[in-house]
Write an enzyme that holds these catalytic residues in place. Structure first.
Site, PDB file in Angstrom:
ATOM      1  N   GLY A   1     -80.376  42.810 -68.734  1.00 39.28           N
ATOM      2  CA  GLY A   1     -79.203  42.355 -67.988  1.00 39.28           C
ATOM      3  C   GLY A   1     -78.890  40.900 -68.277  1.00 39.28           C
ATOM      4  O   GLY A   1     -79.447  40.299 -69.213  1.00 39.28           O
TER       5      GLY A   1
ATOM      6  N   ASN B   1     -87.212  47.678 -65.947  1.00 37.06           N
ATOM      7  CA  ASN B   1     -87.506  49.096 -66.118  1.00 37.06           C
ATOM      8  C   ASN B   1     -88.891  49.244 -66.692  1.00 37.06           C
ATOM      9  O   ASN B   1     -89.363  48.400 -67.450  1.00 37.06           O
ATOM     10  CB  ASN B   1     -86.473  49.770 -67.032  1.00 37.06           C
ATOM     11  CG  ASN B   1     -86.829  49.639 -68.492  1.00 37.06           C
ATOM     12  OD1 ASN B   1     -87.688  50.360 -68.996  1.00 37.06           O
ATOM     13  ND2 ASN B   1     -86.200  48.697 -69.180  1.00 37.06           N
TER      14      ASN B   1
ATOM     15  N   THR C   1     -77.890  47.442 -70.289  1.00 42.45           N
ATOM     16  CA  THR C   1     -77.759  47.578 -68.836  1.00 42.45           C
ATOM     17  C   THR C   1     -76.317  47.757 -68.370  1.00 42.45           C
ATOM     18  O   THR C   1     -76.060  48.466 -67.402  1.00 42.45           O
ATOM     19  CB  THR C   1     -78.393  46.339 -68.178  1.00 42.45           C
ATOM     20  OG1 THR C   1     -79.753  46.261 -68.617  1.00 42.45           O
ATOM     21  CG2 THR C   1     -78.394  46.440 -66.665  1.00 42.45           C
TER      22      THR C   1
ATOM     23  N   GLY D   1     -77.960  41.521 -72.284  1.00 42.41           N
ATOM     24  CA  GLY D   1     -77.087  41.013 -71.233  1.00 42.41           C
ATOM     25  C   GLY D   1     -75.612  40.975 -71.557  1.00 42.41           C
ATOM     26  O   GLY D   1     -74.850  40.305 -70.875  1.00 42.41           O
TER      27      GLY D   1
ATOM     28  N   GLY E   1     -91.467  53.746 -70.091  1.00 41.48           N
ATOM     29  CA  GLY E   1     -92.687  54.091 -70.819  1.00 41.48           C
ATOM     30  C   GLY E   1     -92.483  55.082 -71.950  1.00 41.48           C
ATOM     31  O   GLY E   1     -93.329  55.946 -72.198  1.00 41.48           O
ATOM     32  N   LEU E   2     -91.345  54.956 -72.662  1.00 42.28           N
ATOM     33  CA  LEU E   2     -91.088  55.765 -73.861  1.00 42.28           C
ATOM     34  C   LEU E   2     -91.152  57.272 -73.601  1.00 42.28           C
ATOM     35  O   LEU E   2     -91.709  58.025 -74.401  1.00 42.28           O
ATOM     36  CB  LEU E   2     -92.050  55.379 -74.998  1.00 42.28           C
ATOM     37  CG  LEU E   2     -92.019  53.923 -75.470  1.00 42.28           C
ATOM     38  CD1 LEU E   2     -92.954  53.731 -76.667  1.00 42.28           C
ATOM     39  CD2 LEU E   2     -90.609  53.476 -75.849  1.00 42.28           C
TER      40      LEU E   2
ATOM     41  N   CYS F   1     -91.874  47.448 -77.342  1.00 42.92           N
ATOM     42  CA  CYS F   1     -91.723  47.991 -75.988  1.00 42.92           C
ATOM     43  C   CYS F   1     -92.689  47.273 -75.049  1.00 42.92           C
ATOM     44  O   CYS F   1     -93.895  47.253 -75.300  1.00 42.92           O
ATOM     45  CB  CYS F   1     -91.998  49.488 -75.956  1.00 42.92           C
ATOM     46  SG  CYS F   1     -91.885  50.153 -74.273  1.00 42.92           S
TER      47      CYS F   1
ATOM     48  N   LYS G   1     -82.965  57.225 -77.897  1.00 42.13           N
ATOM     49  CA  LYS G   1     -84.127  56.727 -77.176  1.00 42.13           C
ATOM     50  C   LYS G   1     -85.307  56.801 -78.145  1.00 42.13           C
ATOM     51  O   LYS G   1     -85.348  57.668 -79.011  1.00 42.13           O
ATOM     52  CB  LYS G   1     -84.351  57.633 -75.958  1.00 42.13           C
ATOM     53  CG  LYS G   1     -85.345  57.114 -74.959  1.00 42.13           C
ATOM     54  CD  LYS G   1     -85.157  57.866 -73.619  1.00 42.13           C
ATOM     55  CE  LYS G   1     -86.339  57.592 -72.713  1.00 42.13           C
ATOM     56  NZ  LYS G   1     -86.588  56.152 -72.523  1.00 42.13           N
ATOM     57  N   THR G   2     -86.255  55.889 -78.015  1.00 44.16           N
ATOM     58  CA  THR G   2     -87.367  55.845 -78.971  1.00 44.16           C
ATOM     59  C   THR G   2     -88.135  57.165 -78.987  1.00 44.16           C
ATOM     60  O   THR G   2     -88.486  57.714 -77.941  1.00 44.16           O
ATOM     61  CB  THR G   2     -88.315  54.684 -78.620  1.00 44.16           C
ATOM     62  OG1 THR G   2     -87.618  53.452 -78.799  1.00 44.16           O
ATOM     63  CG2 THR G   2     -89.564  54.706 -79.508  1.00 44.16           C
TER      64      THR G   2
END
Lengths: 298, 217
Positions: A192, A51, A241, A219, A54-55, A112, A27-28
Site C-alpha cells: 500500500g 498480508n 493493494t 503503493g 504464505g504462497l 516472499c 500468483k506465485t
C-alpha cells in the site's frame, strides 16, 4: 504498460479485471501444492496493509494442467510467477514452464516475506533459472537491502532480463485491545501507500545500476504514482493493494497516466522514463516575471 | 436502530443481488473497503446495517446526506431461497442480511437475538420477528418442526445452530481486503481445505467447515 502485482488478482474469479491489464501475472506457483498460512492473514494499518498468505497455490502440476489453459483463454499476455525453496527448485519450475508457449515471461519470486525462503544468493537462484529456460526472466527483489545496486547487478550478471521492484516489506500489527500480533504468523508483508517511497528508491537505484527493464510496484494508487515510478526508471508498473479497493484501477490509472503525459506535453512514456535521473527535466521558462507591491483592499 | 446505523445509498446502476450476498463499501479515510451484506433493497436504494465498532465502520456510519463512496457488488454466494419452510435466525449485527431475505421469502418465521434492549431496537427491521435479549439465546426459542434455517450472527450462535440443524445455511464473516477473490485473506476451512469465503461463501451450508476468524472492523 500496466500489470497486476503477483498474488493481488485472481484472473479466474475476476476475468474482466485481468483483461483490463496489459499482462496478467499469476500468483506465485511452487513445486508442491501449498495451503498457505493459517488465518488471520490480513490486517489494515494506518498507511498500508499487512498480508501473510504464505504462497497458497495448487502446485506446478495442477497449475499447468488446470489453471494455465483457462488463463490462456483470457487473451491477455501471461507472466508466471514461480517460487522455489532452493536454486534447484527454481530451475525445475522454470524448466516446467519453459515448454508453454502461452507464457511470455517468468517472474522469479526471490523475496516472499511470509515463508522461509532459499539460502542461496540472488545470483545463484537466477543462474539456476537461466539454465532452465529461454524465456524472459524477471527477478522480483526484496526492498530489504541497503545495497540495491549489488543485488540488481548480481541478478543481471546471472542472466535476468528484467527486475520486478519491489516485493512487500515485513511488518507487524498489534491488536489494539490485547496488544498481541493480529496475524497468525505474527509478521506479514506491508503493502500500500507506505511502500511507494521505498519502491521509488529501489527502481531509481536499480535503473541506474543496470539499465534493465523494470516493473515498478509499491503503493501505486493514481496515474501520478505510476508516472513517478516511470520517472525513476520503470518500463512498466504493477498494481497491488489498490486492486483490492478498486477493481477498476487499471483502466482509471491508465487514463490518469495518459493525462499526466499530456499535461507535460510528452507523447509517450519512453520520453519521460528515467526523468528523475536528469539534472533538470525540461523546465518550461516562466513568462516575464512582473513584480509589484500590492495593497490589501479595504 | 439502537447502536447501529442504517446506511441508505442511492442505488445507481448496481443490482441488489440475492439476500446474503454482500457489497464492498469504501470506508472514507481507510485504505481498504468493508464488506457489508445488503440489508434492504428498496426501489431506488441499497441499505446496509453498520455497527460502528472500528475505524472503517465508524467512517461508514458517519456519512452524511450527499456524501459519495465507491461501492461494488453484489458479491459471493447468497442464501438459497428455494426452500420449503424457511426460518430466519439472526444475532446482533448479523441480522443485517435478514430483512432483505424476509422480504424475498414473504415474511417467514424469524427469531432474532441481541445483547441488550438497545441493540434489539434493530429488530424493527423485521416487524414480525420474535426477539430475545441475553441471557436468553435464539437457540432456546427455535420453533418446533422441520424448518430450513437461514442464519447470520456471531460465531457461537452459528456453531450452536450447526449442531442443532446440520443442514442450516449459515452466513459467516472473515477479514476481507477485496471481496472478489483477489487477496486470499478471507480463507476458512471448508471440507478440509482453506477456501476463500468471498467467492465460496459467505453463505455456507452447515457441515464440514471450521470457523472463520473475526472481521476487519
Amino acid at each position: 504498460m500496466i500489470l497486476n502485482a503477483s498474488g493481488c488478482l485472481d484472473a479466474l474469479t475476476a476475468p474482466d479485471v485481468a483483461r483490463s491489464l496489459d499482462a496478467f501475472v499469476t500468483k506465485t506457483v511452487t513445486l508442491l501444492p501449498r495451503e498457505g498460512n493459517a488465518p488471520v492473514r490480513i490486517v489494515e494499518t494506518e498507511v498500508g496493509m499487512l498480508n501473510s498468505i504464505g504462497l497458497a497455490n495448487p502446485g506446478i502440476d495442477r497449475f499447468l494442467s488446470d489453471v494455465l489453459p483457462r488463463l490462456e483463454e483470457l487473451g491477455v499476455p501471461l507472466w508466471v510467477s514461480v517460487g522455489g525453496f532452493c536454486a534447484g527448485e527454481f530451475g525445475e519450475l522454470c524448466a516446467r514452464v519453459d515448454s508453454h508457449a502461452e507464457v511470455s515471461v517468468i517472474e522469479l519470486n526471490l523475496s516472499c516475506p511470509n515463508v522461509d525462503g532459499p539460502e542461496e544468493s540472488v545470483a545463484e537462484l537466477v543462474a539456476a533459472a537461466r539454465r532452465s529456460t529461454r524465456k524472459a526472466i524477471f527477478a522480483k527483489l526484496s526492498p530489504v537491502t541497503l545495497d540495491f545496486d549489488s543485488a540488481a547487478r548480481a541478478a543481471q550478471a546471472a542472466g535476468a532480463d528484467g527486475l520486478s521492484l519491489v516485493n512487500t516489506i515485513r511488518g507487524l500489527a498489534l491488536d489494539a485491545r490485547t496488544l498481541r500480533p493480529v496475524l497468525s504468523r505474527e509478521v506479514g508483508g506491508l503493502s500500500g501507500p507506505a511502500l511507494k517511497p521505498i519502491a521509488l528508491a529501489a527502481v531509481h537505484e536499480c535503473y541506474r545500476a543496470t539499465g534493465l527493464p523494470i516493473v515498478g510496484m509499491g503503493g501505486i494508487c493514481t496515474g501520478h504514482d505510476a508516472l513517478e515510478l516511470v520517472a525513476a526508471g520503470a518500463r512498466a508498473v504493477a498494481l497491488g493493494t489498490i486492486l483490492f479497493s478498486d477493481p477498476a484501477a487499471p483502466t482509471r490509472i491508465a487514463g490518469e497516466l495518459a493525462r499526466e503525459l499530456s499535461i507535460r506535453g510528452v507523447s509517450c512514456l519512453d520520453n519521460i522514463r528515467g526523468a528523475a535521473h536528469e539534472p533538470t527535466f525540461s523546465p518550461k521558462p516562466n513568462p516575464q516575471l512582473e513584480v509589484e507591491r500590492l495593497t490589501v483592499a479595504r | 436502530m439502537g447502536p447501529y446505523a442504517l446506511l441508505r445509498l442511492a442505488r445507481g446502476r448496481l443490482e441488489p443481488g440475492i439476500p446474503g450476498q454482500f457489497f464492498m463499501l469504501e470506508a472514507p479515510g481507510r485504505l481498504l473497503p468493508r464488506p457489508m451484506s445488503l440489508c434492504l433493497a428498496r426501489p431506488r436504494e441499497l441499505a446496509f446495517l453498520v455497527d460502528p465498532v472500528g475505524p472503517g465502520t465508524r467512517a461508514l456510519s458517519s456519512l452524511e446526506t450527499g456524501d459519495r463512496i465507491m461501492v461494488f457488488g453484489p458479491l459471493g454466494n447468497g442464501f438459497r431461497l428455494d426452500v420449503r419452510s424457511p426460518l430466519l435466525v439472526g444475532g446482533g449485527i448479523g441480522i443485517a442480511p435478514l430483512p432483505y431475505a424476509a422480504g424475498a421469502l414473504r415474511a417467514p418465521p424469524t427469531v432474532l437475538g441481541f445483547r441488550t434492549r438497545h441493540h434489539a431496537e434493530a429488530a424493527s427491521l423485521i416487524p414480525s420477528a420474535e426477539v430475545v435479549v441475553e441471557p436468553t439465546f435464539v437457540t432456546e426459542i427455535l420453533p418446533a418442526g422441520d424448518f430450513d434455517v437461514l442464519a447470520c450472527g456471531p460465531e457461537p450462535m452459528l456453531e450452536a445452530l450447526r449442531r442443532i440443524v446440520p443442514g442450516a445455511q449459515l452466513a459467516w464473516e472473515a477479514p476481507m481486503a477485496c471481496g472478489y477473490g483477489a487477496c486470499w485473506g478471507c480463507v476458512v476451512e471448508m471440507g478440509g481445505q482453506l477456501r476463500r469465503l468471498c467467492v465460496d461463501g459467505p453463505v455456507i451450508n452447515g457441515g464440514t467447515h471450521g470457523s472463520p476468524v473475526g472481521p476487519l472492523l
